[in-house]
Enzyme design. Structure first.
Site, PDB file in Angstrom:
ATOM      1  N   GLY A  90      -1.528 -24.663 -15.577  1.00 56.60           N
ATOM      2  CA  GLY A  90      -1.195 -25.495 -16.849  1.00 56.60           C
ATOM      3  C   GLY A  90      -0.814 -26.910 -16.213  1.00 56.60           C
ATOM      4  CE1 TYR A  94      14.080 -30.553 -20.450  1.00 58.39           C
ATOM      5  CE2 TYR A  94      13.846 -29.203 -22.368  1.00 58.39           C
ATOM      6  CZ  TYR A  94      14.769 -29.766 -21.435  1.00 58.39           C
ATOM      7  OH  TYR A  94      16.251 -29.885 -21.671  1.00 58.39           O
ATOM      8  CB  ALA A 163       4.860 -23.622 -22.635  1.00 54.56           C
ATOM      9  CB  ILE A 164       1.623 -19.127 -22.050  1.00 53.99           C
ATOM     10  CG1 ILE A 164       2.390 -18.315 -22.823  1.00 53.99           C
ATOM     11  CG2 ILE A 164       0.997 -17.995 -20.974  1.00 53.99           C
ATOM     12  CD1 ILE A 164       1.415 -17.522 -23.817  1.00 53.99           C
ATOM     13  N   GLY A 165       2.491 -20.073 -18.758  1.00 56.85           N
ATOM     14  CA  GLY A 165       1.950 -20.658 -17.516  1.00 56.85           C
ATOM     15  C   GLY A 165       2.193 -19.575 -16.422  1.00 56.85           C
ATOM     16  N   GLY A 176       5.681 -17.675 -16.174  1.00 61.35           N
ATOM     17  CA  GLY A 176       5.495 -16.699 -17.312  1.00 61.35           C
ATOM     18  C   GLY A 176       5.677 -17.656 -18.698  1.00 61.35           C
ATOM     19  CB  ILE A 177       6.542 -17.121 -21.888  1.00 63.70           C
ATOM     20  CG1 ILE A 177       7.856 -16.375 -22.115  1.00 63.70           C
ATOM     21  CG2 ILE A 177       5.356 -16.407 -21.851  1.00 63.70           C
ATOM     22  CD1 ILE A 177       7.988 -15.562 -23.591  1.00 63.70           C
ATOM     23  CB  CYS A 194       0.743 -28.321 -22.272  1.00 64.27           C
ATOM     24  SG  CYS A 194       1.822 -27.196 -22.061  1.00 64.27           S
TER      25      CYS A 194
END
Length: 240
Positions: A90, A94, A163-165, A176-177, A194
């Site tokens: 990603g 924040y 968000a997910i990374g 994670g999230i 993102c």
């Protein structure tokens, strides 16, 4: 035109032996670099068969992180908060108070060894948690994360609520999230979240859902079990 929502995934991501995942919560605000070091150590131990899988829930002080695809021009206010380069997928994101971060360290050797299915399952996990608050979240083609559609008289838009990374090493996941429960949404103004400029950011509070962090955790826990299997209470790697 708004993208058509995708249907949540129903991947077979429950561990093959049914062993529960540790579920741990840190109170206070956890330093980002200490959290990453703790994750690195735990992932190595899981890969070596020396530690259980864990979902670690926490909050960070205000900061920005840059994933492996982050573009320098997307950091709009480099001096506003600390900025950390990170190995997750990603771009810029924040983290801060009022946002629930969940670091997910699962052994995908025991869960199908399919990274695409795993990420899809993470999205479905968040969507299921939002559904418990009556919020309709969805996936969008070409945009990782979870989105909500907002409408008013003569207008509509899509905002990102989670968000997910993730990163995978030796088939063990980490990072994670992040779910926006009640963060200061102005803090997102220091980055292009993102790398997406034509959509906004929202939170449960912004949508009129007055959920506590504990209530958000309960929703996440219940939804997680439907996709990834049972959990048990565990000890957090770090308590501030």
């Amino acid at each position: 035109m708004l993208a058509e929502p995708l249907s949540p995934a129903k991947p077979l991501l429950i561990r093959d032996d049914g062993r529960p995942v540790q579920w741990a919560v840190s109170g206070g605000y956890v330093d980002y670099e200490l959290a990453v070091a703790a994750m690195e150590a735990r992932v190595a131990a899981i890969a070596a068969g020396e530690a259980d899988e864990i979902v670690w829930l926490l909050e960070h002080p205000p900061l920005y992180t840059a994933g492996v695809s982050a573009q320098p021009q997307d950091l709009l206010a480099p001096d506003r908060f600390p900025v950390f380069k990170t190995g997750r997928g990603g771009q810029f994101t924040y983290h801060g108070p009022g946002q629930r971060v969940a670091y997910v360290m699962l052994d995908l050797n025991r869960r199908g060894k399919d990274v695409r299915a795993f990420v899809h399952g993470m999205e479905g996990w968040i969507i299921g948690a939002l559904d418990r608050f009556g919020v309709e979240g969805g996936m969008r083609e070409g945009r990782v994360g979870v989105w909500v559609e907002r409408k008013g008289a003569g207008w509509s838009r899509e905002d990102k609520i989670a968000a997910i990374g993730v990163k995978v090493r030796k088939w063990v996941s980490f990072h994670g999230i992040s779910l926006n429960v009640e963060p200061d949404l102005d803090h997102f103004g220091g980055i292009v979240p993102c790398g997406i400029t034509d959509h906004g950011v929202t939170s449960l509070f912004d949508l009129g859902v007055l959920a506590t962090m504990e209530e958000a955790d309960a929703a996440l826990k219940s939804s997680f079990e439907t996709i990834f299997g049972p959990v048990k209470e565990g000890e957090a790697p770090i308590q501030p």
